[in-house]
Design a protein around this motif. Structure first.
Motif, PDB file in Angstrom:
ATOM      1  N   LEU A   1       0.861  -1.179   0.000  1.00  0.00           N
ATOM      2  CA  LEU A   1       0.000   0.000   0.000  1.00  0.00           C
ATOM      3  C   LEU A   1       0.903   1.236   0.000  1.00  0.00           C
ATOM      4  O   LEU A   1       1.606   1.498   0.975  1.00  0.00           O
ATOM      5  CB  LEU A   1      -0.895  -0.006   1.237  1.00  0.00           C
ATOM      6  N   ASN A   2       0.886   1.966  -1.092  1.00  0.00           N
ATOM      7  CA  ASN A   2       1.686   3.180  -1.224  1.00  0.00           C
ATOM      8  C   ASN A   2       0.768   4.400  -1.123  1.00  0.00           C
ATOM      9  O   ASN A   2      -0.195   4.517  -1.895  1.00  0.00           O
ATOM     10  CB  ASN A   2       2.432   3.192  -2.558  1.00  0.00           C
ATOM     11  N   ILE A   3       1.052   5.281  -0.181  1.00  0.00           N
ATOM     12  CA  ILE A   3       0.219   6.459   0.011  1.00  0.00           C
ATOM     13  C   ILE A   3       0.665   7.554  -0.951  1.00  0.00           C
ATOM     14  O   ILE A   3       1.782   8.073  -0.863  1.00  0.00           O
ATOM     15  CB  ILE A   3       0.280   6.952   1.464  1.00  0.00           C
ATOM     16  N   SER A   4      -0.213   7.901  -1.867  1.00  0.00           N
ATOM     17  CA  SER A   4       0.073   8.878  -2.905  1.00  0.00           C
ATOM     18  C   SER A   4      -0.596  10.214  -2.565  1.00  0.00           C
ATOM     19  O   SER A   4      -0.770  10.557  -1.400  1.00  0.00           O
ATOM     20  CB  SER A   4      -0.409   8.341  -4.260  1.00  0.00           C
ATOM     21  N   SER A   5      -0.989  10.956  -3.571  1.00  0.00           N
ATOM     22  CA  SER A   5      -1.593  12.274  -3.383  1.00  0.00           C
ATOM     23  C   SER A   5      -2.265  12.688  -4.680  1.00  0.00           C
ATOM     24  O   SER A   5      -1.854  12.257  -5.770  1.00  0.00           O
ATOM     25  CB  SER A   5      -0.516  13.297  -3.017  1.00  0.00           C
ATOM     26  N   ASP A   6      -3.286  13.541  -4.567  1.00  0.00           N
ATOM     27  CA  ASP A   6      -3.870  14.068  -5.796  1.00  0.00           C
ATOM     28  C   ASP A   6      -2.884  14.993  -6.512  1.00  0.00           C
ATOM     29  O   ASP A   6      -3.009  15.233  -7.714  1.00  0.00           O
ATOM     30  CB  ASP A   6      -5.196  14.776  -5.530  1.00  0.00           C
ATOM     31  N   ALA A   7      -1.868  15.482  -5.784  1.00  0.00           N
ATOM     32  CA  ALA A   7      -0.840  16.315  -6.411  1.00  0.00           C
ATOM     33  C   ALA A   7       0.002  15.516  -7.396  1.00  0.00           C
ATOM     34  O   ALA A   7       0.715  16.104  -8.210  1.00  0.00           O
ATOM     35  CB  ALA A   7       0.056  16.932  -5.345  1.00  0.00           C
TER      36      ALA A   7
END
Length: 259
Positions: free
Chosen positions: A161-167
């Motif tokens: 599980l890699n926590i990304s961003s809308d950025a």
């Protein structure tokens, strides 16, 4: 008991997810750069009986990553790797014309290079996991228009599980350096999902949250209207419980689909 590694677990989303997994009976290896807050979080996580190994350190340090995976091995293996630790590269955020290149290098190192390094260390344990042993369901869970999953496949391994961003996917003024690092993480995740069809690989945009990271990014915004990190955890647990197909997900979409 299943075992998870969670980076950046002393506060925010990492700590909230750790609490949820510990309550379910998971054993945990947790890390953060500051030893004091990490040990405080670990004490809280242990209250329900979970085995929790707290290892302060920097995920950009290869020796520390090796230590994290070794601790998981001592607990019995590894079923879930959560790459949550993150840095902005500039605090507060600035336009690209002002962005220090050393800051961008740091953002790329922590947000993309270190997660890949940890995956590389952890792959033998993740491949050996028996967390999932049935075919993945449809890649679409509820109404989640921001998700692009791979085709269903038979998986007998664990999950990343890699926590990304809308950025990573949208162009926001001053978020260029951080967004570029998260976009790199997204692409690494997508390729990992293709190369490791026996694993579930999820890269997730958690949406707006009231965190120290956001406060450092935009100190003029008090963040009072933003949800707390704990509100995102049910979306992450939904992926885990469903054994969802590998892909990019947005937590708000997952939560909408769950209602």
């Amino acid at each position: 008991m299943p075992v998870a590694i969670i980076t950046g677990a002393s506060k925010g989303l990492g700590r909230a997810l750790g609490a949820a997994l510990a309550a379910r009976g998971w054993d945990l290896v947790v890390d953060a750069r500051s030893a004091g807050p990490l040990e405080e979080a670990a004490r809280e996580l242990r209250r329900g009986g979970a085995r929790v190994v707290a290892l302060p350190g920097d995920v950009a340090d290869a020796a520390h990553r090796t230590e994290l995976v070794a601790a998981a091995r001592e607990l019995g293996g590894l079923d879930l790797l959560v790459n949550n630790a993150s840095v902005l590269g500039a605090e507060p955020l600035v336009r690209l014309e002002e962005h220090a290149l050393d800051g961008l290098r740091a953002a790329l190192e922590v947000n993309a290079v270190a997660p890949l390094g940890l995956v590389q260390e952890a792959l033998p344990l993740l491949r050996a996991s028996s967390l999932y042993g049935t075919p993945a369901p449809s890649p679409y869970i509820g109404d989640n228009s921001h998700q692009t999953g791979t085709e269903a496949h038979k998986s007998t391994g664990g999950a990343v599980l890699n926590i990304s961003s809308d950025a990573a996917a949208e162009a926001y003024e001053t978020w260029g350096g951080y967004g570029a690092a998260k976009a790199a993480l997204d692409q690494l995740s997508a390729v990992l999902a293709v190369e490791e069809p026996g694993l579930r690989v999820w890269w997730v945009d958690p949406g707006d949250m009231r965190t120290d990271l956001y406060a450092a990014a935009v100190p003029t915004d008090d963040g009072a209207g933003r949800p707390l990190p704990g509100t995102v955890v049910p979306a992450l647990l939904r992926l885990l419980d469903a054994g969802a197909a590998s892909g990019r997900y947005a937590a708000p979409g997952l939560l909408d689909g769950a209602r």
